[in-house]
Design a protein around this motif. Structure first.
Motif, short mmCIF file in Angstrom:
data_model
loop_
_atom_site.label_atom_id
_atom_site.label_comp_id
_atom_site.label_asym_id
_atom_site.label_seq_id
_atom_site.Cartn_x
_atom_site.Cartn_y
_atom_site.Cartn_z
N ARG A 2 0.84 -1.21 0.00
CA ARG A 2 0.00 0.00 0.00
C ARG A 2 0.87 1.25 0.00
O ARG A 2 0.61 2.19 -0.76
CB ARG A 2 -0.93 -0.02 1.21
N LEU A 3 1.88 1.27 0.84
CA LEU A 3 2.77 2.43 0.90
C LEU A 3 3.53 2.59 -0.42
O LEU A 3 3.71 3.71 -0.92
CB LEU A 3 3.75 2.29 2.05
N LEU A 4 3.98 1.47 -1.01
CA LEU A 4 4.69 1.51 -2.28
C LEU A 4 3.83 2.12 -3.38
O LEU A 4 4.26 3.03 -4.09
CB LEU A 4 5.10 0.09 -2.68
N ILE A 5 2.59 1.65 -3.50
CA ILE A 5 1.70 2.16 -4.55
C ILE A 5 1.37 3.62 -4.33
O ILE A 5 1.43 4.44 -5.26
CB ILE A 5 0.41 1.33 -4.62
N LYS A 6 1.03 3.99 -3.11
CA LYS A 6 0.65 5.37 -2.85
C LYS A 6 1.83 6.32 -3.05
O LYS A 6 1.66 7.44 -3.57
CB LYS A 6 0.09 5.51 -1.43
N ASN A 7 3.03 5.88 -2.67
CA ASN A 7 4.22 6.70 -2.87
C ASN A 7 4.47 6.95 -4.35
O ASN A 7 4.72 8.07 -4.78
CB ASN A 7 5.42 6.02 -2.23
N ARG A 8 4.39 5.88 -5.16
CA ARG A 8 4.64 6.02 -6.60
C ARG A 8 3.52 6.79 -7.28
O ARG A 8 3.76 7.52 -8.25
CB ARG A 8 4.80 4.65 -7.25
N TYR A 9 2.29 6.64 -6.79
CA TYR A 9 1.16 7.39 -7.36
C TYR A 9 1.37 8.89 -7.14
O TYR A 9 1.23 9.70 -8.07
CB TYR A 9 -0.15 6.93 -6.71
N GLU A 10 1.70 9.29 -5.91
CA GLU A 10 1.91 10.72 -5.62
C GLU A 10 3.09 11.27 -6.39
O GLU A 10 3.06 12.41 -6.87
CB GLU A 10 2.11 10.91 -4.11
N PHE A 11 4.15 10.46 -6.51
CA PHE A 11 5.32 10.90 -7.26
C PHE A 11 4.99 11.12 -8.73
O PHE A 11 5.36 12.13 -9.34
CB PHE A 11 6.43 9.86 -7.12
#
Length: 220
Positions: A107-116
């Motif tokens: 979840r953290l990986l996806i949200k981090n890459r989404y925001e980036f």
């Protein structure tokens, strides 16, 4: 023209090797905008020149070919912008956290890459659109991933495999399945169907559910 943060970083990265002229800055800004909108193959140097307000010959005084212009954007993005980002920020936030579960990590990986991706969309669009067609870009990305991310990703996978939370597939397989799904989500969201009426939170959760169903350890 107001530039996203990554374009500013890109221009600063280029300037480390010598001050860019005002015309070069305009060429790079125009190239980023048009490459991200139309793709590399569909963009002509005459379009870039017109957008930059320079003669087409000016582009070729600084860059021998259109491919050189593309690489002048992508190479410093990877080696001077993305690599330090992955080392300082991405790895610290995502890979050096104490995760309660593999699902929390994904979840953290996806949200981090989404925001980036959302914050730096023009450059990310160019990268995602062109990586499949240019071996130079793929090789640079692989080198950065292997140096900055791979070992930490392996450690997280092995930790949750030992806890019995995810399947005992080889870590390289878990990485492949996870990353291709995350990149596929971002590619569809920002490039294939950018104007879709997205419920981003719901779509992220569906992506996580899809990954976890494939990786969760069979209790039978």
């Amino acid at each position: 023209m107001s530039q996203p943060d990554m374009i500013k970083e890109l221009l600063l990265a280029q300037d480390q090797d010598g001050k860019l002229s005002e015309k070069q800055v305009k060429i790079l800004e125009a190239a980023v905008e048009i490459f991200s909108e139309k793709g590399y193959a569909a963009t002509s140097t005459s379009e870039i020149a017109k957008k930059a307000g320079v003669a087409e010959g000016t582009i070729f005084r600084h860059y021998k070919t259109k491919k050189d212009l593309l690489m002048s954007i992508v190479t410093p993005t990877l080696t001077k912008v993305l690599a330090p980002f992955m080392a300082r920020d991405f790895v610290k936030k995502v890979f050096e956290n104490d995760h309660n579960s593999f699902e929390d990590f994904i979840r953290l990986l996806i949200k981090n890459r989404y925001e980036f991706a959302k914050k730096n969309l023009p450059i990310i669009k160019i990268f995602l659109q062109e990586i499949a067609f240019h071996e130079e870009i793929r090789e640079q990305y692989k080198a950065i991933f292997n140096e900055q991310v791979k070992k930490k990703f392996f450690a997280i996978i092995e930790h949750f495999q030992e806890k019995g939370e995810i399947t005992d597939l080889p870590p390289t397989t878990v990485i492949r399945l996870s990353i291709t799904t995350v990149i596929g989500h971002l590619f569809t969201r920002f490039i294939v169907l950018p104007n879709q009426d997205w419920d981003d939170e719901a779509e992220i959760e569906r992506t996580i559910e899809y990954i976890m169903k494939g990786l969760r350890k069979d209790e039978r």
